[in-house]
Design a protein around this motif. Structure first.
Motif, PDB file in Angstrom:
ATOM      1  N   ALA A   7       0.828  -1.210   0.000  1.00  0.00           N
ATOM      2  CA  ALA A   7       0.000   0.000   0.000  1.00  0.00           C
ATOM      3  C   ALA A   7       0.860   1.258   0.000  1.00  0.00           C
ATOM      4  CB  ALA A   7      -0.939  -0.003   1.208  1.00  0.00           C
ATOM      5  N   PHE A  10       1.934   2.914  -3.368  1.00  0.00           N
ATOM      6  CA  PHE A  10       0.972   3.730  -4.110  1.00  0.00           C
ATOM      7  C   PHE A  10       0.990   5.199  -3.674  1.00  0.00           C
ATOM      8  CE2 PHE A  10      -0.953  -0.490  -4.543  1.00  0.00           C
ATOM      9  CZ  PHE A  10      -1.143  -0.527  -5.907  1.00  0.00           C
ATOM     10  N   CYS A  11       1.587   5.492  -2.535  1.00  0.00           N
ATOM     11  CA  CYS A  11       1.489   6.832  -1.932  1.00  0.00           C
ATOM     12  C   CYS A  11       2.793   7.609  -1.959  1.00  0.00           C
ATOM     13  CB  CYS A  11       1.039   6.695  -0.482  1.00  0.00           C
ATOM     14  SG  CYS A  11      -0.366   5.623  -0.270  1.00  0.00           S
ATOM     15  N   LYS A  90      -3.175  10.324   1.301  1.00  0.00           N
ATOM     16  CA  LYS A  90      -3.176   9.226   0.330  1.00  0.00           C
ATOM     17  C   LYS A  90      -2.910   7.898   1.022  1.00  0.00           C
ATOM     18  CE  LYS A  90      -1.485  11.337  -3.930  1.00  0.00           C
ATOM     19  NZ  LYS A  90      -0.328  11.366  -4.833  1.00  0.00           N
ATOM     20  N   THR A  94      -5.481   4.905   0.853  1.00  0.00           N
ATOM     21  CA  THR A  94      -5.034   3.715   0.132  1.00  0.00           C
ATOM     22  C   THR A  94      -5.120   2.473   0.995  1.00  0.00           C
ATOM     23  OG1 THR A  94      -3.578   5.016  -1.280  1.00  0.00           O
ATOM     24  CG2 THR A  94      -3.110   2.667  -1.129  1.00  0.00           C
ATOM     25  N   ARG A  98      -7.577  -0.387  -0.265  1.00  0.00           N
ATOM     26  CA  ARG A  98      -6.929  -1.467  -1.009  1.00  0.00           C
ATOM     27  C   ARG A  98      -6.430  -2.615  -0.147  1.00  0.00           C
ATOM     28  NH1 ARG A  98      -4.117   0.599  -6.219  1.00  0.00           N
ATOM     29  NH2 ARG A  98      -5.207   2.543  -6.543  1.00  0.00           N
TER      30      ARG A  98
END
Length: 152
Positions: A7, A10-11, A90, A94, A98
């Motif tokens: 995760a 993604f940020c 984020k 996220t 997710r």
């Protein structure tokens, strides 16, 4: 890789600065955590006797990921620096969308961090040397507890 580590990818964003750049100053609200990857920074705080050199692979302002955080010191680049920037909003969005297991892992880690901070004599934006092993231990405990929560 753990769901939390996946995760995090993604940020992330990348940042760079020349020597003498104020990364943050005392009293500013933190909107991200960072991990220095290249260069040197200097962290100073009224809570420290002298500035601390920040080197590569140091997490900075990690509490910003878990809740509202105001910087308690000032971070200045000493050389040309590069770092990964992890946006707190984020990150939370996220992991909640997710990776539900990662969210449990993150919440357990956060609870450990809050408990440790409450009992700490000095609260800073950076880990001090003796904190590094404890942070890894907290992360491992959080992963194990989160696994147990999922199995229950």
């Amino acid at each position: 890789r753990s769901p939390l580590a996946q995760a995090v990818c993604f940020c992330m964003g990348e940042r760079a600065a020349v020597p003498g750049h104020d990364v943050f100053t005392r009293g500013q609200r933190a909107h991200s955590a960072a991990c220095l990857t290249e260069g040197k920074m200097s962290y100073s705080s009224a809570r420290l006797e002298e500035p601390v050199e920040v080197r590569a692979v140091t997490w900075i302002a990690e509490p910003a990921l878990w809740g509202s955080w105001m910087h308690v010191g000032t971070l200045l680049t000493v050389s040309v620096c590069e770092w990964l920037d992890l946006d707190e909003q984020k990150f939370r969005e996220t992991i909640s969308q997710r990776a539900p297991r990662a969210m449990r892992e993150a919440l357990v880690y956060y609870a450990e961090m809050v408990e440790r901070t409450v009992h700490s004599e000095i609260v800073l934006d950076i880990p001090i040397e003796q904190d590094l092993a404890h942070c890894q231990e907290m992360a491992n405990k959080a992963a194990n507890k989160a696994s147990g929560l999922h199995d229950a």
